[in-house]
Design a protein around this motif. Structure first.
Motif, short mmCIF file in Angstrom:
data_model
loop_
_atom_site.label_atom_id
_atom_site.label_comp_id
_atom_site.label_asym_id
_atom_site.label_seq_id
_atom_site.Cartn_x
_atom_site.Cartn_y
_atom_site.Cartn_z
N TYR A 175 -21.52 -100.26 -73.97
CA TYR A 175 -21.01 -101.06 -72.87
C TYR A 175 -19.64 -101.60 -73.25
O TYR A 175 -19.39 -102.00 -74.38
CB TYR A 175 -21.95 -102.23 -72.57
N SER A 176 -18.76 -101.67 -72.26
CA SER A 176 -17.45 -102.27 -72.47
C SER A 176 -17.56 -103.78 -72.28
O SER A 176 -18.57 -104.30 -71.77
CB SER A 176 -16.43 -101.69 -71.49
N CYS A 177 -16.50 -104.48 -72.67
CA CYS A 177 -16.50 -105.93 -72.53
C CYS A 177 -16.60 -106.33 -71.06
O CYS A 177 -17.35 -107.26 -70.71
CB CYS A 177 -15.23 -106.50 -73.16
N GLU A 178 -15.87 -105.63 -70.18
CA GLU A 178 -15.89 -105.97 -68.76
C GLU A 178 -17.26 -105.74 -68.14
O GLU A 178 -17.63 -106.42 -67.16
CB GLU A 178 -14.85 -105.15 -68.00
N GLU A 179 -18.05 -104.81 -68.69
CA GLU A 179 -19.39 -104.56 -68.16
C GLU A 179 -20.40 -105.61 -68.60
O GLU A 179 -21.44 -105.77 -67.96
CB GLU A 179 -19.86 -103.17 -68.59
N LEU A 180 -20.11 -106.32 -69.68
CA LEU A 180 -21.05 -107.30 -70.22
C LEU A 180 -20.64 -108.73 -69.90
O LEU A 180 -21.49 -109.56 -69.53
CB LEU A 180 -21.17 -107.15 -71.74
N LEU A 181 -19.37 -109.05 -70.04
CA LEU A 181 -18.91 -110.42 -69.91
C LEU A 181 -18.41 -110.66 -68.48
O LEU A 181 -17.34 -110.18 -68.09
CB LEU A 181 -17.80 -110.70 -70.92
N LEU A 182 -19.18 -111.38 -67.71
CA LEU A 182 -18.86 -111.60 -66.30
C LEU A 182 -17.92 -112.78 -66.09
O LEU A 182 -17.07 -112.76 -65.19
CB LEU A 182 -20.15 -111.84 -65.51
N LYS A 183 -18.06 -113.78 -66.93
CA LYS A 183 -17.28 -115.00 -66.77
C LYS A 183 -17.41 -115.80 -68.06
O LYS A 183 -18.36 -115.62 -68.82
CB LYS A 183 -17.80 -115.80 -65.57
N CYS A 184 -16.47 -116.68 -68.31
CA CYS A 184 -16.55 -117.53 -69.49
C CYS A 184 -15.83 -118.84 -69.20
O CYS A 184 -15.01 -118.94 -68.26
CB CYS A 184 -15.95 -116.85 -70.72
N SER A 185 -16.14 -119.84 -70.01
CA SER A 185 -15.46 -121.13 -69.86
C SER A 185 -15.32 -121.77 -71.23
O SER A 185 -16.18 -121.61 -72.11
CB SER A 185 -16.24 -122.06 -68.92
N PHE A 186 -14.21 -122.47 -71.40
CA PHE A 186 -13.94 -123.21 -72.63
C PHE A 186 -13.52 -124.62 -72.22
O PHE A 186 -12.49 -124.82 -71.59
CB PHE A 186 -12.84 -122.53 -73.44
N GLY A 187 -14.37 -125.58 -72.55
CA GLY A 187 -14.13 -126.93 -72.08
C GLY A 187 -14.28 -126.98 -70.57
O GLY A 187 -15.29 -126.54 -70.02
N LEU A 188 -13.29 -127.48 -69.88
CA LEU A 188 -13.33 -127.58 -68.42
C LEU A 188 -12.60 -126.42 -67.75
O LEU A 188 -12.48 -126.40 -66.52
CB LEU A 188 -12.71 -128.91 -67.98
N GLN A 189 -12.12 -125.45 -68.54
CA GLN A 189 -11.39 -124.30 -68.01
C GLN A 189 -12.32 -123.11 -67.87
O GLN A 189 -13.05 -122.77 -68.80
CB GLN A 189 -10.22 -123.94 -68.93
N SER A 190 -12.31 -122.44 -66.72
CA SER A 190 -13.11 -121.24 -66.47
C SER A 190 -12.19 -120.04 -66.34
O SER A 190 -11.07 -120.15 -65.84
CB SER A 190 -13.95 -121.41 -65.21
N TYR A 191 -12.68 -118.86 -66.77
CA TYR A 191 -11.89 -117.64 -66.76
C TYR A 191 -12.73 -116.50 -66.18
O TYR A 191 -13.95 -116.45 -66.38
CB TYR A 191 -11.43 -117.28 -68.17
N GLU A 192 -12.07 -115.59 -65.50
CA GLU A 192 -12.73 -114.41 -64.96
C GLU A 192 -12.93 -113.37 -66.07
O GLU A 192 -12.46 -113.53 -67.19
CB GLU A 192 -11.92 -113.83 -63.81
N SER A 193 -13.63 -112.29 -65.71
CA SER A 193 -14.02 -111.29 -66.70
C SER A 193 -12.82 -110.71 -67.44
O SER A 193 -12.82 -110.60 -68.67
CB SER A 193 -14.81 -110.17 -66.01
N SER A 194 -11.78 -110.34 -66.72
CA SER A 194 -10.61 -109.72 -67.37
C SER A 194 -9.93 -110.67 -68.33
O SER A 194 -9.50 -110.27 -69.43
CB SER A 194 -9.62 -109.24 -66.30
N GLU A 195 -9.82 -111.96 -67.96
CA GLU A 195 -9.20 -112.94 -68.85
C GLU A 195 -10.07 -113.18 -70.08
O GLU A 195 -9.56 -113.37 -71.20
CB GLU A 195 -8.97 -114.24 -68.09
N CYS A 196 -11.39 -113.20 -69.88
CA CYS A 196 -12.30 -113.39 -71.03
C CYS A 196 -12.18 -112.23 -72.01
O CYS A 196 -12.17 -112.44 -73.24
CB CYS A 196 -13.74 -113.51 -70.53
N CYS A 197 -12.08 -111.00 -71.50
CA CYS A 197 -12.03 -109.84 -72.37
C CYS A 197 -10.70 -109.74 -73.11
O CYS A 197 -10.62 -109.10 -74.16
CB CYS A 197 -12.28 -108.57 -71.56
N GLN A 198 -9.65 -110.34 -72.57
CA GLN A 198 -8.41 -110.43 -73.32
C GLN A 198 -8.54 -111.39 -74.49
O GLN A 198 -7.82 -111.27 -75.49
CB GLN A 198 -7.27 -110.88 -72.39
N ARG A 199 -9.48 -112.30 -74.37
CA ARG A 199 -9.68 -113.31 -75.41
C ARG A 199 -10.57 -112.81 -76.56
O ARG A 199 -10.44 -113.28 -77.68
CB ARG A 199 -10.32 -114.55 -74.77
N VAL A 200 -11.46 -111.86 -76.28
CA VAL A 200 -12.40 -111.39 -77.30
C VAL A 200 -11.83 -110.16 -78.02
O VAL A 200 -10.90 -109.51 -77.54
CB VAL A 200 -13.78 -111.05 -76.69
#
Length: 544
Positions: free
Chosen positions: A185-210
């Motif tokens: 599985y790719s990151c985009e297929e597994l990670l739908l959304k993420c948040s750090f503190g009070l900031q939320s990120y969409e799948s593409s932004e999360c996968c740039q972070r991992v």
């Protein structure tokens, strides 16, 4: 009273309280016993002074016995302190502290699919489950049944898998790491959304972070935290939260003759909590929290900071200085990263496989762009098995039993492991995280809104949430150190004062007394051996 002829007056002739050593044969000379008595009466050490100042016989014997007993105890304690000091024993000091206003650094999270591959992707590549099982053995040799490798069925399976893999590699112009990535599985297929503190990120932004990382559990994805990623407010919503897609009915049926399926009980999505100083390649297979679909997994963590700056003093000339945490982070992967105390075992095994096997296997690649030839299944099992066997023997742990043994390779593996382990350096401040996990099922009404928000089809997948956070600002601080010369002097001085009431001034007095006593004994010895020098008479001789 006696009149002094020189002064023309009267002076009082007093007896000397303490005998003074003088030259033998003169009026001021004294014996060794008198010198010892004088030292005991004038020294600042309380023990001998009590013996000398008590006139009563029973009191003198009492204080002599007490002083002798404490002197013996003092000698034994000081000897024990010196042995530990010169052996360079490591001491620890643990305390509980409160975080500063900047908060606490969050841990690194590694997301893995313990089922290794997607069956839909395996089928799309034109591959069957037997070939997929063959690749699982190359990724994680610890799952392979060593006793069955030479059986006709497994040999036939290996020949079939090699042909099928070679055809796919030629057809698609893949390398084996690229093939494994295409099956996973790719990151985009597994990670739908993420948040750090009070900031939320969409799948593409999360996968740039991992960061994608090759491990012994296949392709994983790590959210590697830095010193700037801190939780500054308490609470579950101020940490890291991941929204993960859980595929349904997409597992590869593994061939039980080649791999031990009893070790595959964990075949779901898993999150492993580590520090950014830890190499997750081998760790994710042995540690992690399985995620539950349609539920939130809460992981409260407790931070422990281990300070090792005190392990090197000016006495420890041959001890290597510790590394700064910024120089040993997984975020800036380098050769020194695998030579730290956090990754000493994994780093030694990894480097020895690269040195001795002339190939690499997927589970311990340095990076996703490995250079060189990938090990075959037999070579992977042989190299990894024998190196791990030698390491187990060095650590006095139960080791695996291999069907074939290569004495020369085993000797080289042992030498390599000793050499690599000796190069490990301490990190000045290590971060370790202990944690527990709780699972809470999501309410149906909330699930419906969540699936709609994530645009997720409930027929072929579900969702799982995992949140990692600090429940409080308290953390444990552990200080490791070795005694310096100042510590030794302080400890010995404290014991001297406790048992005999002595100090450093007493040591100087004892040295001066020893010098005077030796000088006095040498003078007496000289007069005993050469008496003619003191009483010789010169007789004139008349020459005729």
């Amino acid at each position: 009273m006696e009149k002094s002829a020189e002064q023309g007056g009267w002076t009082e002739k007093r007896a000397s309280k303490h005998p003074t050593p003088g030259k033998p044969g003169m009026e001021g000379s004294c014996s060794v016993g008198e010198i010892l008595l004088a030292f005991s009466q004038t020294t600042t050490c309380h023990g001998p002074a009590h013996v000398a100042r008590n006139a009563g016989r029973w009191q003198r014997w009492l204080w002599a016995a007490v002083t002798l007993f404490f002197a013996v105890v003092l000698i034994s304690v000081v000897a024990h302190e010196n042995i530990g000091f010169f052996r360079r024993d490591v001491h620890s000091q643990t305390s509980s502290s409160m975080a500063e206003t900047t908060g606490l650094q969050l841990p690194t999270l590694t997301l893995c699919n313990r089922g290794f591959f997607s069956m839909a992707k395996v089928t799309e590549l034109g591959m069957d489950s037997k070939t997929a099982t063959f690749l699982v053995g190359m990724i994680s040799p610890g799952l392979v049944r060593f006793a069955n490798l030479n059986s006709p069925k497994v040999q036939k399976l290996a020949e079939h898998a090699v042909r099928q893999v070679s055809a796919i590699l030629n057809e698609r112009n893949f390398t084996i790491p690229q093939l494994i990535q295409a099956m996973s599985y790719s990151c985009e297929e597994l990670l739908l959304k993420c948040s750090f503190g009070l900031q939320s990120y969409e799948s593409s932004e999360c996968c740039q972070r991992v960061t994608p990382i090759a491990t012994t559990s296949g392709l994983c994805f790590s959210w590697i935290t830095s010193d700037q990623e801190r939780q500054t407010m308490m609470g579950e919503y101020h940490g890291i939260t991941l929204y993960i897609r859980m595929p349904q009915n997409d597992f590869v049926e593994l061939y039980p003759q080649l791999v031990d399926v009893s070790r595959m009980v964990k075949s779901e999505m898993q999150v492993t909590v580590t520090s950014n100083l830890t190499y997750p390649s081998l760790l994710v297979t042995g540690r992690g929290t399985l995620l539950t679909e349609n539920a939130v997994t809460s992981i409260p963590v407790l931070l422990t900071k281990v300070n090792k700056e005190g392990l090197k003093t000016f006495i420890d000339m041959y001890t290597q200085p510790c590394l700064k945490p910024s120089d040993a982070s997984l975020q800036f992967f380098s050769d020194s990263f695998l030579s730290t105390s956090c990754n000493c075992m994994d780093g030694a095994i990894t480097k020895c496989i690269f040195k001795l096997c002339d190939c690499y296997f997927y589970g311990i690649m340095y990076t996703m762009q490995a250079i060189g030839q990938m090990c075959t299944l037999n070579k992977t099992v042989m190299c990894f098995g024998q190196i791990y066997q030698q390491f187990s023997r060095m650590a006095r742990l139960p080791s695996v039993t291999l069907s074939t043994q290569n004495t020369t390779f085993a000797r080289l593996a042992s030498t390599c492991l000793i050499e690599e382990l000796s190069r490990c350096k301490d990190v000045c401040e290590e971060l370790t995280y202990s944690y527990t996990s709780t699972v809470s099922t999501l309410r149906p009404a909330f699930l419906q809104d969540l699936y709609h928000d994530l645009q997720l089809n409930r027929r072929n997948s579900s969702v799982a949430l995992v949140t990692v956070f600090f429940p409080s600002y308290t953390y444990n601080a552990v200080k490791l150190y070795k005694d310096s010369m100042l510590h030794l002097i302080s400890d010995v001085g404290g014991y001297m004062g406790l048992f005999l009431g002595c100090s450093l001034i007493t040591v100087i007095e004892f040295l001066l007394f020893t010098f005077c006593l030796v000088y006095h004994l040498l003078i007496r010895l000289k007069n005993l051996l050469l008496p003619s020098l003191n009483h010789s008479v010169v007789t004139p001789v008349t020459l005729k």
